[in-house]
Design a protein around this motif. Sequence first.
Motif, short mmCIF file in Angstrom:
data_model
loop_
_atom_site.label_atom_id
_atom_site.label_comp_id
_atom_site.label_asym_id
_atom_site.label_seq_id
_atom_site.Cartn_x
_atom_site.Cartn_y
_atom_site.Cartn_z
N LYS A 45 43.58 40.27 30.23
CA LYS A 45 44.61 41.02 30.61
C LYS A 45 43.99 42.04 31.61
CE LYS A 45 48.04 44.19 29.12
NZ LYS A 45 49.24 43.57 29.93
N GLN A 46 42.68 42.47 31.28
CA GLN A 46 41.97 43.37 32.08
C GLN A 46 41.63 42.74 33.39
OE1 GLN A 46 38.31 44.80 30.04
NE2 GLN A 46 37.64 45.81 31.77
N MET A 47 41.03 41.35 33.38
CA MET A 47 40.65 40.55 34.47
C MET A 47 41.99 40.42 35.58
SD MET A 47 37.80 37.87 33.38
CE MET A 47 39.06 36.61 32.62
N MET A 48 42.92 40.05 34.77
CA MET A 48 44.28 39.92 35.63
C MET A 48 44.64 41.05 36.47
SD MET A 48 44.45 36.66 35.52
CE MET A 48 46.22 36.48 36.42
N ALA A 49 44.62 42.29 35.57
CA ALA A 49 44.94 43.46 36.13
C ALA A 49 44.09 43.69 37.28
CB ALA A 49 44.93 44.75 35.24
N ALA A 50 42.66 43.46 37.31
CA ALA A 50 41.64 43.52 38.18
C ALA A 50 42.11 42.95 39.65
CB ALA A 50 40.43 43.51 37.80
N ALA A 51 42.61 41.62 39.28
CA ALA A 51 42.89 40.58 40.13
C ALA A 51 44.23 41.08 41.08
CB ALA A 51 42.96 39.04 39.50
N ASP A 52 45.19 41.60 40.38
CA ASP A 52 46.36 42.10 40.77
C ASP A 52 46.21 43.37 41.80
OD1 ASP A 52 47.85 40.26 39.59
OD2 ASP A 52 48.77 41.88 37.94
N ALA A 53 45.21 43.96 41.38
CA ALA A 53 44.87 45.26 42.30
C ALA A 53 43.90 44.85 43.53
CB ALA A 53 43.92 46.10 41.42
N GLU A 54 43.04 43.81 43.49
CA GLU A 54 42.41 43.36 44.53
C GLU A 54 43.18 42.51 45.40
OE1 GLU A 54 39.26 42.77 47.02
OE2 GLU A 54 39.60 43.98 45.48
N LEU A 55 44.13 41.72 45.12
CA LEU A 55 45.03 41.01 45.85
C LEU A 55 45.90 41.99 46.77
CD1 LEU A 55 46.10 37.96 43.81
CD2 LEU A 55 44.80 37.95 45.88
N LYS A 56 46.49 43.05 46.01
CA LYS A 56 47.32 44.33 46.67
C LYS A 56 46.53 44.77 47.62
CE LYS A 56 50.15 48.05 45.59
NZ LYS A 56 50.93 48.92 44.49
N ARG A 57 45.28 45.07 47.28
CA ARG A 57 44.31 45.77 48.41
C ARG A 57 44.03 45.04 49.62
NH1 ARG A 57 39.55 46.17 50.42
NH2 ARG A 57 38.55 44.35 49.23
N ARG A 58 44.02 43.84 49.40
CA ARG A 58 44.17 42.97 50.51
C ARG A 58 45.24 42.39 51.18
NH1 ARG A 58 39.34 39.10 50.18
NH2 ARG A 58 37.62 40.12 48.72
N GLY A 59 46.65 43.13 51.00
CA GLY A 59 47.81 42.96 51.42
C GLY A 59 48.58 41.83 50.88
N VAL A 60 48.18 41.30 49.87
CA VAL A 60 48.97 40.08 49.18
C VAL A 60 49.86 40.58 48.37
CG1 VAL A 60 48.31 37.89 48.16
CG2 VAL A 60 46.77 38.60 49.55
N THR A 61 51.25 40.11 48.63
CA THR A 61 52.18 40.47 47.69
C THR A 61 52.69 39.32 46.80
OG1 THR A 61 53.86 40.06 49.55
CG2 THR A 61 52.96 42.28 49.16
N HIS A 62 52.24 38.19 46.76
CA HIS A 62 52.97 37.10 46.07
C HIS A 62 51.75 36.30 45.64
CE1 HIS A 62 55.88 34.29 44.61
NE2 HIS A 62 55.03 33.27 45.25
N ALA A 63 51.57 35.92 44.41
CA ALA A 63 50.37 35.02 44.00
C ALA A 63 50.86 33.91 43.18
CB ALA A 63 49.61 35.95 43.36
N VAL A 64 50.27 32.90 43.08
CA VAL A 64 50.15 31.61 42.30
C VAL A 64 49.06 31.37 41.45
CG1 VAL A 64 51.97 30.65 43.89
CG2 VAL A 64 49.68 30.10 44.20
N LEU A 65 49.34 30.64 40.54
CA LEU A 65 48.30 30.13 39.60
C LEU A 65 48.77 28.68 38.82
CD1 LEU A 65 49.06 30.76 36.42
CD2 LEU A 65 48.00 32.95 37.12
N THR A 66 47.89 27.98 38.26
CA THR A 66 48.18 26.91 37.41
C THR A 66 47.78 27.33 36.01
OG1 THR A 66 47.97 25.45 39.30
CG2 THR A 66 47.75 24.29 36.87
N ALA A 67 48.81 27.15 34.93
CA ALA A 67 48.86 27.41 33.74
C ALA A 67 48.64 26.34 32.90
CB ALA A 67 49.79 28.60 33.46
N THR A 68 48.01 26.25 31.82
CA THR A 68 47.88 25.35 30.82
C THR A 68 49.11 25.81 29.88
OG1 THR A 68 46.52 26.53 29.32
CG2 THR A 68 45.41 24.81 30.90
#
Length: 153
Positions: free
Chosen positions: A107-130
């Motif tokens: 959860k901590q890593m994903m929050a940091a990932a969200d913040a970094e993508l937002k900082r780069r101007g990215v507003t939509h993200a995808v991932l592959t989940a098991t």
Amino acid sequence: MTATLRAVVPSDCDLICKHRHDMFLAAGDADAAAAAMSPVYKAWQQQALRSGAYFGFIAEVDGTAIGGVGLMVVNWPPHQLHPDITQRGYVLNVFVEPEYRGKGIAKQMMAAADAELKRRGVTHAVLTATDQARPVYEKDGWQQTAQMAKQVF
């Protein structure tokens, strides 16, 4: 538990490859685990780290790496659900060592990932989940999509 997060650097290549390998093994995919340790994957990972195309975070506890998350920004055509978006964040290689799971590290890593993508101007993200990880992502607001894949011969 709170881990210290630091940005990935090119010298993390072997660690990222190991995490990717262990991630696929935990998901029960021995073939993908073997591919994660292939020379082709390692060469791709090294180049992506050097160029900055692959970025993300390593989670550490007492100076020991216990997890990581990788990120990329991918050019993507607009479509009806996102008519003004021409790129997507791609989240990959999410891994936490087994003894640290269930402690909020992902959860901590994903929050940091969200913040970094937002900082780069990215507003939509995808991932592959098991199947195992899907409930964790759904709790964080991720939604399953109808994306499919196929090997083109």
